[in-house]
Design a protein around this motif. Structure first.
Motif, PDB file in Angstrom:
ATOM      1  N   THR A 154       0.825  -1.197   0.000  1.00 11.16           N
ATOM      2  CA  THR A 154       0.000   0.000   0.000  1.00 11.16           C
ATOM      3  C   THR A 154       0.870   1.263   0.000  1.00 11.16           C
ATOM      4  OG1 THR A 154      -1.734  -1.185   1.190  1.00 11.16           O
ATOM      5  CG2 THR A 154      -1.838   1.214   1.224  1.00 11.16           C
TER       6      THR A 154
ATOM      7  N   VAL B   9       2.285   1.828  -3.476  1.00 17.77           N
ATOM      8  CA  VAL B   9       1.268   2.361  -4.393  1.00 17.77           C
ATOM      9  C   VAL B   9       1.041   3.844  -4.121  1.00 17.77           C
ATOM     10  CG1 VAL B   9      -1.204   2.277  -4.960  1.00 17.77           C
ATOM     11  CG2 VAL B   9       0.116   0.164  -4.839  1.00 17.77           C
ATOM     12  N   LEU B  10       0.955   4.245  -2.859  1.00 22.77           N
ATOM     13  CA  LEU B  10       0.770   5.661  -2.520  1.00 22.77           C
ATOM     14  C   LEU B  10       1.970   6.499  -2.935  1.00 22.77           C
ATOM     15  CD1 LEU B  10      -0.917   5.360   0.989  1.00 22.77           C
ATOM     16  CD2 LEU B  10      -1.975   6.088  -1.152  1.00 22.77           C
TER      17      LEU B  10
ATOM     18  N   LEU C 119       4.090   5.877  -5.440  1.00 23.90           N
ATOM     19  CA  LEU C 119       4.065   6.006  -6.901  1.00 23.90           C
ATOM     20  C   LEU C 119       2.955   6.949  -7.361  1.00 23.90           C
ATOM     21  CD1 LEU C 119       4.802   2.337  -7.994  1.00 23.90           C
ATOM     22  CD2 LEU C 119       6.347   4.301  -8.046  1.00 23.90           C
ATOM     23  N   SER C 120       1.815   6.942  -6.711  1.00 29.83           N
ATOM     24  CA  SER C 120       0.732   7.866  -7.054  1.00 29.83           C
ATOM     25  C   SER C 120       1.145   9.300  -6.791  1.00 29.83           C
ATOM     26  CB  SER C 120      -0.527   7.537  -6.247  1.00 29.83           C
ATOM     27  OG  SER C 120      -0.999   6.262  -6.566  1.00 29.83           O
ATOM     28  N   GLY C 121       1.788   9.541  -5.657  1.00 33.08           N
ATOM     29  CA  GLY C 121       2.254  10.882  -5.317  1.00 33.08           C
ATOM     30  C   GLY C 121       3.283  11.389  -6.313  1.00 33.08           C
TER      31      GLY C 121
ATOM     32  N   SER D 243       3.564  10.468  -9.412  1.00 33.77           N
ATOM     33  CA  SER D 243       2.862  10.716 -10.677  1.00 33.77           C
ATOM     34  C   SER D 243       2.145  12.060 -10.646  1.00 33.77           C
ATOM     35  CB  SER D 243       1.870   9.586 -10.934  1.00 33.77           C
ATOM     36  OG  SER D 243       1.108   9.853 -12.084  1.00 33.77           O
ATOM     37  N   ILE D 244       1.501  12.370  -9.538  1.00 37.11           N
ATOM     38  CA  ILE D 244       0.799  13.659  -9.415  1.00 37.11           C
ATOM     39  C   ILE D 244       1.794  14.807  -9.438  1.00 37.11           C
ATOM     40  CG2 ILE D 244      -0.540  15.083  -7.803  1.00 37.11           C
ATOM     41  CD1 ILE D 244      -2.004  12.475  -7.001  1.00 37.11           C
TER      42      ILE D 244
ATOM     43  N   THR E   5       3.005  15.374 -13.001  1.00 35.37           N
ATOM     44  CA  THR E   5       1.961  16.043 -13.778  1.00 35.37           C
ATOM     45  C   THR E   5       1.897  17.532 -13.440  1.00 35.37           C
ATOM     46  OG1 THR E   5       0.688  13.995 -13.835  1.00 35.37           O
ATOM     47  CG2 THR E   5      -0.501  16.032 -14.322  1.00 35.37           C
TER      48      THR E   5
END
Length: 186
Positions: free
Chosen positions: A21, A24-25, A27-29, A31-32, A35
């Protein structure tokens, strides 16, 4: 429950689930954040492009106003013909200053520009009946001094429509229209 010799049973699955978990968090951070940084870079590039457009338009307006007011004899000539020595309204030093000059804008440092192209249309338009004026359409291309992104300086082309009063032979600017900006990344 039967135990095998030397093998301890696993105490749980919470730690591997928490690690998965967290990954995943993370990698999401990332990515944001990527961007957001890319969006900011696009906004900065668009701002630079708008600034270059404004600077070139200001330089074109200043150049055309100077030509109309101080050097009207060069208006119907192409840039290549400006080197003629018999021009009555300008001298060679003034012409060179017109070709490579600086523009002073309020609240900004002086900015250099270079005149790359000044080309009249095929001929002067015939005088419109009753107007007492004839029109001249010129193509004008300017380049900002300095280097932009990728080693190119921002350039813009303009169409200048001038009108000459046939009685006084005085010129005035009817229209200055930008055709497009080149040499910047949008």
């Amino acid at each position: 429950m039967r135990r095998r010799a030397g093998i301890e049973p696993s105490g749980g699955f919470a730690l591997p689930l928490a690690m998965g978990t967290a990954l995943v968090l993370l990698l999401s951070g990332l990515s944001i954040q990527t961007t957001a940084l890319q969006g900011q870079a696009v906004l900065v590039a668009a701002s630079r492009s708008r600034q270059a457009e404004d600077d070139l338009a200001s330089a074109a307006e200043q150049l055309v106003a100077t030509l109309v007011q101080q050097h009207p004899c060069v208006l119907p000539l192409s840039l290549a013909d400006w080197s003629e020595s018999g021009l009555s309204c300008t001298d060679p030093a003034s012409r060179e200053h017109l070709i490579a000059a600086t523009i002073d804008l309020p609240d900004q440092p002086a900015m250099g520009y270079r005149l790359l192209h000044w080309q009249p249309s095929a001929d002067l338009a015939a005088e419109a009946p009753g107007s007492g004026e004839r029109q001249l359409v010129q193509t004008l291309e300017l380049e900002l001094a300095g280097t932009g992104a990728g080693g190119t300086s921002p350039r813009a082309q303009f169409v200048v429509t001038l009108a000459q009063d046939t009685a006084t032979e005085a010129w005035r600017v009817q229209r200055l229209h930008e055709l497009g900006l080149r040499g910047t990344q949008r």
